[in-house]
Design an enzyme around this catalytic site. Sequence first.
Site, mmCIF file in Angstrom:
data_model
loop_
_atom_site.group_PDB
_atom_site.id
_atom_site.type_symbol
_atom_site.label_atom_id
_atom_site.label_comp_id
_atom_site.label_asym_id
_atom_site.label_seq_id
_atom_site.Cartn_x
_atom_site.Cartn_y
_atom_site.Cartn_z
ATOM 1 N N MET A 1 0.826 -1.209 0.000
ATOM 2 C CA MET A 1 0.000 0.000 0.000
ATOM 3 C C MET A 1 0.862 1.262 0.000
ATOM 4 O O MET A 1 1.826 1.374 0.757
ATOM 5 C CB MET A 1 -0.913 -0.045 1.244
ATOM 6 C CG MET A 1 -1.769 1.189 1.424
ATOM 7 S SD MET A 1 -2.946 1.395 0.060
ATOM 8 C CE MET A 1 -3.141 3.173 0.092
ATOM 9 N N GLU B 1 4.315 0.822 -5.887
ATOM 10 C CA GLU B 1 3.900 1.670 -4.753
ATOM 11 C C GLU B 1 4.671 2.985 -4.762
ATOM 12 O O GLU B 1 4.121 4.037 -4.459
ATOM 13 C CB GLU B 1 4.081 0.939 -3.416
ATOM 14 C CG GLU B 1 3.410 -0.427 -3.325
ATOM 15 C CD GLU B 1 1.948 -0.474 -3.750
ATOM 16 O OE1 GLU B 1 1.270 0.578 -3.759
ATOM 17 O OE2 GLU B 1 1.475 -1.573 -4.107
HETATM 18 N N1 BES Z 1 -3.447 0.685 -3.631
HETATM 19 C C1 BES Z 1 -3.156 -0.690 -3.775
HETATM 20 C C2 BES Z 1 -3.344 -1.466 -2.510
HETATM 21 C C3 BES Z 1 -4.784 -1.732 -2.140
HETATM 22 C C4 BES Z 1 -5.525 -2.587 -2.878
HETATM 23 C C5 BES Z 1 -5.357 -1.165 -1.062
HETATM 24 C C6 BES Z 1 -6.840 -2.842 -2.515
HETATM 25 C C7 BES Z 1 -6.663 -1.405 -0.717
HETATM 26 C C8 BES Z 1 -7.411 -2.263 -1.433
HETATM 27 C C9 BES Z 1 -1.708 -0.907 -4.218
HETATM 28 O O1 BES Z 1 -1.149 0.162 -4.888
HETATM 29 C C10 BES Z 1 -1.713 -2.047 -5.179
HETATM 30 O O2 BES Z 1 -2.285 -1.924 -6.219
HETATM 31 N N2 BES Z 1 -1.102 -3.161 -4.816
HETATM 32 C C11 BES Z 1 -1.096 -4.377 -5.580
HETATM 33 C C12 BES Z 1 0.245 -4.670 -6.183
HETATM 34 C C13 BES Z 1 0.535 -3.963 -7.443
HETATM 35 C C14 BES Z 1 1.919 -4.321 -7.948
HETATM 36 C C15 BES Z 1 -0.473 -4.181 -8.530
HETATM 37 C C16 BES Z 1 -1.447 -5.468 -4.607
HETATM 38 O O3 BES Z 1 -1.502 -5.203 -3.411
HETATM 39 O O4 BES Z 1 -1.685 -6.590 -5.045
HETATM 40 ZN ZN ZN Z 2 -1.648 0.385 -6.887
#
Ligand code: BES
Ligand code: ZN
Length: 850
Positions: free
Chosen positions: A257, A292
Amino acid sequence: MQTAAPQKIYLKDYTPPAYLVDSVELTFKLAPTTTRVLSRIAFRPNPDAQSRDFFLHGEQLKLISASIDGVSITPEITATGLTHTVPNAPFVFEAEVEISPETNTALEGLYMSNGMYCTQCEAEGFRKITYYPDRPDVMSVFTVRIESDLPVLLSNGNPAAKGDGWAEWHDPWPKPAYLFALVGGDLVNHPDRFTTMSGKDVELNIWVRPGDDEQKCAFGMAALKKSMKWDEDVYGREYDLDIFNIVAVDDFNMGAMENKGLNIFNSSAVLASPETSTDANFERIEAIIAHEYFHNWTGNRITCRDWFQLCLKEGLTVFRDQQFTGDMRSHAVKRIDDAVVLRAHQFREDNGPLAHPVRPESFVEINNFYTVTVYEKGAEIIGMLKRLVGDDGYKKALDLYFDRHDGDAATIEDWLQVFEDATGRDLSQFAKWYSQAGTPRVSITDSYADGTYSLTLSQHTPATPDQDEKTPMVIPVAVGLLNDNGDEIVPTRILELTEATQTFTFDGLASKPVPSILRGFSAPVILEHDQTNAERAFLLAHDTDPFNRWDAGRTLAQDVLIQMVREDATPDTAYLDGLLALLRDDSLDPAFRALALSLPSQDDTAQALVDAGETPDPTAIYRAHEALTLHIAQHLQDTLPRIYADMMVTGPYTPDAVSAGKRSLGNRMLTLMSKLDGGKQASQQYATADNMTQQLAALASLLKIGKGADELAAFEQRWHHDRLVMDKWFGLQVSCAAPEDAAKVAAKLTEHPAFTMKNPNRFRAVFGALKGNTAGFHDPSGASYDLLADWLIKLDALNPQTTARMSTSFDTWKRYDADRQTKMKAALQRIAETPNLSRDTTEMVTRILG
Ligand code: BES
Ligand code: ZN
């Protein structure tokens, strides 16, 4: 059953916030079950608002006291928030609430993981911390004070002051509440520094629990510095605080996150060492750290107006992390990897009951819309935009985007407008990629006469839930033409398909060319192209576009598999000879060869059969895959040991792309050799490997031929203390189990003392692997359906978000025969009828049932 129908939220109902927040001061008095949160929030009426109603989100909070401008109040409180009358002028709202991090198993809001306090606020978790307008278009400057005896106390922004038992942080950049973060724990750091392009010195830290985790931060730190440099070089964006902290936590619903200045990571997405992590882990860690970090500009400096705009930050940031990985490793391999993910998961989503537009129009629970469609198709849309406006146009548009919207909570309309303004292009039809769900099918016919080659492309998007009528999209189709010798006679050009049917011509050709269509996977569509196996084998041998070269082999493999499923056929030798030639071609990147030698997944084959109007039988598909793997092993038999030996990298392990590519091809050889040598080579590789990539692949090869019991026991013995390695141990047994054993193996693992539902990684290790064992999940007994339903029902009471996400394992139920349909539906209904089922899971199973 749910008593009241859960409330649906619509994009069309958006209204600006009634009050804006000038500043927020928070004080946390940390205690496991009685944390006190004091807030002091400076509100002011929003001149653009349509109402003066004062409402603050708040859930599962115990209100201790509240005041407005220092005068104590008794607000009206519901399950979702708080209301009260307020002055028609700026005012200060103060509150004290009590929360219980230790009993927070949902891992949303403030919770505890191994004695450490941490937060997860995206999307709507801040309302579980205190009363606040928890919406992304309310941005404010946060000052945070943390009181606790724990040695490390972190929050967003820059450190302001600290003393014995307390620390204060100040974040100068206005942000929405979803980017708030706090960490408190007994942690050690892996420090470093970075100097930005304007000469600013930034302190970098990766924080982990004391113990062997300390040794596992170096790779992540290097990835962070590469990401910081890359964003400066490629997008001209530099970091904007004095400090950047990353914290690893074991219990985390997602991967990581992007909280401002304080990224929180699932430990699986940051900790790495050669002995404990595979090449795939290293690559994923590099990508997630980059992702991130890149959010600092695409997400944090420019955020989303509302959650319907989620793809504005996620699609763009995924696109950026894909570019980064391509630059760091191999563009060809990265493009293939991304296409594999998109087809396997996003096409599956688009084809089933959960299909939705990249920008959805309604939701019940926003957590259910962090999907492959929003993320990966969202990233594809940006790739298409870049292809259409060119690299210069893209750069101009992005510069304008950062210029115009820095500090904003923006929309997809804002995003498209910068492209229109920067390039003069009309994007009104292109915009449909955001609103129209479903995967377009593009069919091809061609003809040749008098030196002119004509290519006719037709597009059609099948109906999806709530969207019956589809209209033509703008589809960039990259095409190149080859002659019979395999020379490229017309280099890649982009055909813009905008109508239902369009013909494109190429003049001055001496003979009928061989077309190479959708090069580089230039649009997220399904090609319907009736080519012969000979034409596909020709492209597999000669295509100058690496993506299409790989894809020709993939399509060939899929056709072969389908023939084998239908009539027990033996595989086409054109395919097997093609593979052999490719394998022996030492001029080709080993990573590419490994990809070309891999088969489509069994789930992909099932989908291909559905597309052909048939009912897939997972057991028959499994047998065909096994049989084809054996045929390939036999056909390549004489070459396998030579390539295997060539690929055994000597010297100490390094996770770079070249070495990883060699290991990938070597491990592919090993899998094939194991089909013939009874696992001799695999046992040896297991015994001698000095790294997890080769050790795990050897173990998998053994398990897949029904061996490896001793190695499995030795592995547990050696790694029982390491959670992340044990996740692999749990998962591998399920993914390598024979279909008829998969449910039994999974059930037995849930009785292992190290199995726990409270840790999402462990739960996913077992049940994610069960879903991934396609024939095992769909075993005709229905045992896997029942087992997963049992465990999802249990997990829902603790962790709705992960439960809802995992319920998508059932989203293909309509594909299958009546017996499987009945069983899957019964499992889904059993989940749906669970008393007090969460809103998250209720929405998902309702949509899946349709
Ligand atoms: N903002 C998201 C994390 C998130 C996802 C928070 C859903 C709350 C609910 C973060 O930037 C993200 O997208 N993380 C991905 C990994 C990324 C490399 C695509 C994840 O956590 O899988
Ligand atoms: Zn993301």
